[in-house]
Scaffold this active site. Structure first.
Site, PDB file in Angstrom:
ATOM      1  N   GLU A 164      -5.335  -4.693   0.228  1.00  0.00           N
ATOM      2  CA  GLU A 164      -5.778  -3.840  -0.875  1.00  0.00           C
ATOM      3  C   GLU A 164      -4.705  -3.750  -1.957  1.00  0.00           C
ATOM      4  O   GLU A 164      -3.512  -3.769  -1.671  1.00  0.00           O
ATOM      5  CB  GLU A 164      -6.087  -2.437  -0.337  1.00  0.00           C
ATOM      6  CG  GLU A 164      -7.267  -2.445   0.608  1.00  0.00           C
ATOM      7  CD  GLU A 164      -7.531  -1.100   1.259  1.00  0.00           C
ATOM      8  OE1 GLU A 164      -7.155  -0.060   0.668  1.00  0.00           O
ATOM      9  OE2 GLU A 164      -8.115  -1.099   2.353  1.00  0.00           O
ATOM     10  N   CYS A 192      -0.177  -1.117  -7.451  1.00  0.00           N
ATOM     11  CA  CYS A 192       0.375  -0.959  -6.113  1.00  0.00           C
ATOM     12  C   CYS A 192      -0.092  -2.161  -5.298  1.00  0.00           C
ATOM     13  O   CYS A 192      -1.289  -2.378  -5.153  1.00  0.00           O
ATOM     14  CB  CYS A 192      -0.141   0.350  -5.512  1.00  0.00           C
ATOM     15  SG  CYS A 192       0.329   0.575  -3.794  1.00  0.00           S
ATOM     16  N   CYS A 211       0.013  -3.830   9.473  1.00  0.00           N
ATOM     17  CA  CYS A 211       1.376  -3.302   9.564  1.00  0.00           C
ATOM     18  C   CYS A 211       1.665  -3.022  11.031  1.00  0.00           C
ATOM     19  O   CYS A 211       0.753  -2.705  11.798  1.00  0.00           O
ATOM     20  CB  CYS A 211       1.469  -1.999   8.761  1.00  0.00           C
ATOM     21  SG  CYS A 211       3.137  -1.284   8.687  1.00  0.00           S
ATOM     22  N   CYS A 236       2.874   4.310  11.953  1.00  0.00           N
ATOM     23  CA  CYS A 236       2.898   5.715  11.505  1.00  0.00           C
ATOM     24  C   CYS A 236       1.572   6.392  11.879  1.00  0.00           C
ATOM     25  O   CYS A 236       0.501   5.825  11.678  1.00  0.00           O
ATOM     26  CB  CYS A 236       3.128   5.799  10.000  1.00  0.00           C
ATOM     27  SG  CYS A 236       4.724   5.131   9.481  1.00  0.00           S
ATOM     28  N   CYS A 284      -1.369   6.974   9.157  1.00  0.00           N
ATOM     29  CA  CYS A 284      -1.643   5.899   8.201  1.00  0.00           C
ATOM     30  C   CYS A 284      -2.775   4.987   8.668  1.00  0.00           C
ATOM     31  O   CYS A 284      -2.856   4.633   9.843  1.00  0.00           O
ATOM     32  CB  CYS A 284      -0.366   5.078   7.990  1.00  0.00           C
ATOM     33  SG  CYS A 284      -0.575   3.704   6.847  1.00  0.00           S
ATOM     34  N   GLY A 333       1.417  -2.544   4.614  1.00  0.00           N
ATOM     35  CA  GLY A 333       2.551  -3.288   5.147  1.00  0.00           C
ATOM     36  C   GLY A 333       3.891  -2.625   4.886  1.00  0.00           C
ATOM     37  O   GLY A 333       4.005  -1.703   4.086  1.00  0.00           O
ATOM     38  N   GLU A 334       4.889  -3.101   5.611  1.00  0.00           N
ATOM     39  CA  GLU A 334       6.258  -2.610   5.448  1.00  0.00           C
ATOM     40  C   GLU A 334       7.076  -3.737   4.790  1.00  0.00           C
ATOM     41  O   GLU A 334       7.375  -4.751   5.425  1.00  0.00           O
ATOM     42  CB  GLU A 334       6.831  -2.235   6.827  1.00  0.00           C
ATOM     43  CG  GLU A 334       8.331  -2.010   6.863  1.00  0.00           C
ATOM     44  CD  GLU A 334       8.862  -1.043   5.790  1.00  0.00           C
ATOM     45  OE1 GLU A 334       8.225  -0.007   5.526  1.00  0.00           O
ATOM     46  OE2 GLU A 334       9.914  -1.348   5.211  1.00  0.00           O
ATOM     47  N   SER A 378       8.885   0.511  -1.477  1.00  0.00           N
ATOM     48  CA  SER A 378       8.819   1.669  -0.593  1.00  0.00           C
ATOM     49  C   SER A 378       8.964   1.242   0.867  1.00  0.00           C
ATOM     50  O   SER A 378       8.258   0.350   1.333  1.00  0.00           O
ATOM     51  CB  SER A 378       7.471   2.371  -0.788  1.00  0.00           C
ATOM     52  OG  SER A 378       7.329   3.426   0.132  1.00  0.00           O
ATOM     53  N   SER A 391       9.990   6.639   2.704  1.00  0.00           N
ATOM     54  CA  SER A 391       8.995   7.553   3.265  1.00  0.00           C
ATOM     55  C   SER A 391       9.672   8.419   4.307  1.00  0.00           C
ATOM     56  O   SER A 391      10.057   7.942   5.369  1.00  0.00           O
ATOM     57  CB  SER A 391       7.859   6.754   3.894  1.00  0.00           C
ATOM     58  OG  SER A 391       7.278   5.926   2.915  1.00  0.00           O
ATOM     59  N   LEU A 392       9.831   9.696   4.003  1.00  0.00           N
ATOM     60  CA  LEU A 392      10.599  10.576   4.883  1.00  0.00           C
ATOM     61  C   LEU A 392       9.663  11.440   5.732  1.00  0.00           C
ATOM     62  O   LEU A 392       9.718  11.424   6.956  1.00  0.00           O
ATOM     63  CB  LEU A 392      11.541  11.432   4.031  1.00  0.00           C
ATOM     64  CG  LEU A 392      12.665  12.148   4.769  1.00  0.00           C
ATOM     65  CD1 LEU A 392      13.533  11.179   5.561  1.00  0.00           C
ATOM     66  CD2 LEU A 392      13.525  12.945   3.779  1.00  0.00           C
ATOM     67  N   HIS A 393       8.839  12.220   5.078  1.00  0.00           N
ATOM     68  CA  HIS A 393       7.746  12.974   5.723  1.00  0.00           C
ATOM     69  C   HIS A 393       8.162  14.036   6.727  1.00  0.00           C
ATOM     70  O   HIS A 393       7.303  14.639   7.384  1.00  0.00           O
ATOM     71  CB  HIS A 393       6.741  12.038   6.414  1.00  0.00           C
ATOM     72  CG  HIS A 393       6.187  10.963   5.538  1.00  0.00           C
ATOM     73  ND1 HIS A 393       5.868  11.152   4.221  1.00  0.00           N
ATOM     74  CD2 HIS A 393       5.896   9.654   5.789  1.00  0.00           C
ATOM     75  CE1 HIS A 393       5.402  10.023   3.708  1.00  0.00           C
ATOM     76  NE2 HIS A 393       5.413   9.102   4.627  1.00  0.00           N
ATOM     77  N   ASN A 430      -3.779  11.967   2.531  1.00  0.00           N
ATOM     78  CA  ASN A 430      -5.146  11.483   2.429  1.00  0.00           C
ATOM     79  C   ASN A 430      -5.745  11.459   3.824  1.00  0.00           C
ATOM     80  O   ASN A 430      -5.222  10.788   4.704  1.00  0.00           O
ATOM     81  CB  ASN A 430      -5.157  10.052   1.877  1.00  0.00           C
ATOM     82  CG  ASN A 430      -5.069  10.030   0.373  1.00  0.00           C
ATOM     83  OD1 ASN A 430      -5.865  10.673  -0.302  1.00  0.00           O
ATOM     84  ND2 ASN A 430      -4.083   9.317  -0.138  1.00  0.00           N
ATOM     85  N   CYS A 468      -4.804   4.072   1.133  1.00  0.00           N
ATOM     86  CA  CYS A 468      -4.828   2.632   1.253  1.00  0.00           C
ATOM     87  C   CYS A 468      -4.994   2.215   2.702  1.00  0.00           C
ATOM     88  O   CYS A 468      -4.537   2.870   3.618  1.00  0.00           O
ATOM     89  CB  CYS A 468      -3.551   2.117   0.627  1.00  0.00           C
ATOM     90  SG  CYS A 468      -2.738   0.869   1.488  1.00  0.00           S
TER      91      CYS A 468
END
Ligand code: SAH
Length: 343
Positions: A96, A109, A116, A120, A123, A163-164, A195, A218-220, A294, A337
């Site tokens: 995407e 983006c 991935c 997470c 996700c 993806g990472e 990111s 990405s900390l979260h 999301n 995404c």
């Protein structure tokens, strides 16, 4: 005996590689720069390269293809111009990309992998694991195709889709060099943001290789325990280790680090959490981007409520931390995404 030849995606080729190709066809090297220029314009066929001799175009056609993705689904927001595409590459792999309009210009983006493997827990992209890496040309192809579809200039690129990127570092690095090349797309390094979920050794390497490209992490979470719950990568690289890698990145590059923080109801959205987060980020160059989660089908987490997000923001601000709440773009078209592909 018949030779079965698989064609190669020419979008992966930089001007040096193209020079080797045209030389092998007995042609002059300046043709390589012309071809690279055409590819960066987003031509979909070798026949569109009008100043390239027909014989050379035919040779290219025999061994190469222009690996722009096909559009499988396209969604357009009625409210803010956001467009989201499910793209498919020649082997059927789907990713995407999202086109967004901001006051400072248009942005895309892009995805860096098909699926991935980071796992997470909130996700959608990681739910069926990693299918394969994207090549540099496939990352570039998403931008070129999106520009063809929208007919609009795209001056900012964020590698924040599926993806990472640091799990596919070499291809990411080659992509950055390709898209930055002034003979081609010519995108400024400062207009690119990458990111990561926090693969610590790569943060240091990235700072050395691309000190002008923006880094988002990405900390979260505000501590080790909570982060481990949300992100398996935190088991490999501890919280303090991550924060100090980011801090030394900021010192070495002179650039601030953006921390993405997806706000999940009852999980990481309390005032106490905000204070704990502030204690880690105080006194050095950072920026926190709060993102209302999301909701993903098949995942139990819900978005934090707005009043908690505002409280959280205020608490960070009072501690002197720069913070923004991400504008929700394209809320009317499958936001998070990875969801389009899963469907
Ligand atoms: N792998 C990279 C880039 C892709 S994800 C990374 O982890 O940074 C882009 C951002 O969206 C990350 O901050 C990710 O944690 C976040 N994200 C993933 N799923 C989300 C969801 N359902 N709601 C809000 N943010 C999400």
């Amino acid at each position: 005996m018949e030779r079965i030849m698989q064609k190669t995606n020419i979008l992966n080729a930089n001007p040096d590689i193209l020079a080797g190709i045209v030389r092998s066809f007995g042609q002059k090297e300046f043709r390589a720069r012309q071809i690279f220029g055409w590819l960066s314009k987003g031509v979909e066929s070798f026949d569109d390269m009008s100043n390239i001799p027909a014989a050379l175009r035919a040779k290219l056609e025999e061994e190469y293809y222009i690996g722009l993705p096909k559009v499988i689904v396209e969604q357009q927001s009625k409210t803010d111009g956001t467009r989201k595409c499910l793209f498919e590459f020649a082997d059927g792999a789907r990713v995407e990309s999202v086109f967004m309009k901001y006051s400072y210009g248009n942005s895309i983006c892009i995805s860096s992998q098909v699926g991935c493997r980071m796992g997470c827990s909130f996700c959608a992209s990681t739910m069926s694991g990693l299918e394969r890496n994207l090549t540099a040309g496939e990352m570039l192809g998403q931008i070129l195709k999106m520009r063809n579809i929208t007919g609009e200039d795209i001056g900012h690129v964020v590698v924040m889709g599926m993806g990472e990127p640091f799990d596919n570092y070499d291809n990411l690095a080659e992509f950055i060099r390709l898209v930055n090349n002034p003979l081609g797309y010519g995108l400024g390094m400062r207009n690119i943001t990458v990111s990561t979920c926090g693969i610590v050794p790569m943060i240091e390497r990235f700072g050395r290789d691309f000190p002008q490209v923006n880094l988002a992490v990405s900390l979260h979470a505000s501590n080790e325990e909570r982060r481990k719950q949300l992100m398996p990568v935190a088991r490999a690289y501890g919280y303090d280790e991550l924060i100090s890698a980011c801090r030394s990145y900021a010192e070495k590059t002179g650039r601030r680090v953006t921390f993405e923080y997806s706000m999940i109801d009852g999980v990481n959205d309390s005032v106490q959490t905000a204070n704990e987060l502030a204690s880690h980020l105080k006194g050095w160059q950072t920026h926190v981007n709060l993102i209302p989660l999301n909701k993903v089908e098949g995942r139990s987490y819900n978005a934090a409520v707005n009043s908690n997000i505002m409280q959280f923001k205020k608490t960070l601000e009072n501690a002197g931390i720069a913070v923004t709440v991400r504008r929700t773009l394209g809320a009317d078209i499958d936001a998070a995404c990875g969801q389009l592909r899963n469907r």
